[in-house]
Design a protein around this motif. Structure first.
Motif, PDB file in Angstrom:
ATOM      1  N   TYR A   1     -15.382   1.951  -2.871  1.00 59.07           N
ATOM      2  CA  TYR A   1     -15.425   0.646  -3.658  1.00 59.07           C
ATOM      3  C   TYR A   1     -15.328  -0.259  -2.310  1.00 59.07           C
ATOM      4  O   TYR A   1     -14.383  -0.142  -1.503  1.00 59.07           O
ATOM      5  CB  TYR A   1     -14.056   0.485  -4.303  1.00 59.07           C
TER       6      TYR A   1
ATOM      7  N   PRO B   1     -10.492  -7.037  -6.978  1.00 55.39           N
ATOM      8  CA  PRO B   1      -9.331  -6.552  -6.641  1.00 55.39           C
ATOM      9  C   PRO B   1      -8.226  -7.326  -7.198  1.00 55.39           C
ATOM     10  O   PRO B   1      -6.935  -6.511  -7.432  1.00 55.39           O
ATOM     11  CB  PRO B   1      -9.383  -6.470  -5.212  1.00 55.39           C
TER      12      PRO B   1
ATOM     13  N   MET C   1      -8.665   1.482  -8.015  1.00 60.20           N
ATOM     14  CA  MET C   1      -9.614   1.742  -7.133  1.00 60.20           C
ATOM     15  C   MET C   1      -8.795   2.608  -6.149  1.00 60.20           C
ATOM     16  O   MET C   1      -9.467   3.715  -5.705  1.00 60.20           O
ATOM     17  CB  MET C   1     -10.180   0.442  -6.407  1.00 60.20           C
TER      18      MET C   1
ATOM     19  N   THR D   1     -10.969   2.735  -0.851  1.00 64.34           N
ATOM     20  CA  THR D   1     -11.432   1.252  -0.736  1.00 64.34           C
ATOM     21  C   THR D   1     -11.431   0.750   0.510  1.00 64.34           C
ATOM     22  O   THR D   1     -11.044   1.352   1.544  1.00 64.34           O
ATOM     23  CB  THR D   1     -10.204   0.291  -1.360  1.00 64.34           C
TER      24      THR D   1
ATOM     25  N   SER E   1      -6.224  -2.158   1.054  1.00 66.33           N
ATOM     26  CA  SER E   1      -7.494  -1.289   1.187  1.00 66.33           C
ATOM     27  C   SER E   1      -7.132  -0.025   2.109  1.00 66.33           C
ATOM     28  O   SER E   1      -6.519  -0.084   3.111  1.00 66.33           O
ATOM     29  CB  SER E   1      -8.593  -1.875   1.748  1.00 66.33           C
TER      30      SER E   1
END
Length: 167
Positions: free
Chosen positions: A4, A81, A90, A96, A146
């Motif tokens: 992602y 997000p 995710m 991510t 992330s």
């Protein structure tokens, strides 16, 4: 491989999404394009006629649908997000990657395509920097979750893939 790409508008998610999907020969989806195809109207029109809440629900539903596949690369919208527990989803279902170029680079790109982006289409160019800075600050806590962070605007495909491979 389930990747992602996230980041603010103008970060380069669509550009890198296509490059990486081609490199890995993986199915590629630009989540905004998937929404446009499903709704048969531009994102700005969805926001104007059905509202942001409707858009965010549709976005979350399609994100989860696409994620059922075995491998893929998805370029998410800048706000993806931040809504509907999408960031947790995710991170639980793939890798991510936050594409985080310098603010100035994103603003320069956005000036050229404001008409395509409902959040900024009515802003004057001189107000764009402040808007992006403020909105980015709001979204940063989500982006920072992330697994991989790319903070350079001068990165090669090899370096990009290497960072993801080592995540």
């Amino acid at each position: 491989m389930k990747i992602y790409l996230i980041g603010f508008m103008g970060a380069g998610k669509s550009y890198w999404g296509k490059q990486l999907a081609d490199h890995w020969q993986a199915p590629y989806y630009d989540l905004d394009d998937v929404i446009v195809a499903e709704e048969e109207m531009a994102i700005s029109d969805i926001f104007a006629t059905k509202g942001e809440d409707y858009f965010r629900e549709k976005e979350s539903m399609l994100l989860r649908e696409l994620s059922r596949q075995g491998r893929f690369l998805i370029s998410c919208g800048g706000g993806t997000p931040c809504f509907q527990d999408n960031m947790d989803f995710m991170n639980d279902h793939g890798t991510t990657v936050w594409i985080n170029p310098p603010l100035e680079a994103m603003v320069d790109r956005l000036k050229r395509k404001k008409y395509k982006r409902p959040l900024i289409q009515d802003l004057e160019d001189e107000d764009l920097y402040d808007f992006v800075e403020k909105k980015l600050a709001e979204r940063r806590p989500f982006y920072e979750q992330s697994r991989v962070i790319i903070s350079s605007d001068n990165i090669s495909l090899d370096t990009f893939t290497e960072k993801i491979d080592h995540a």
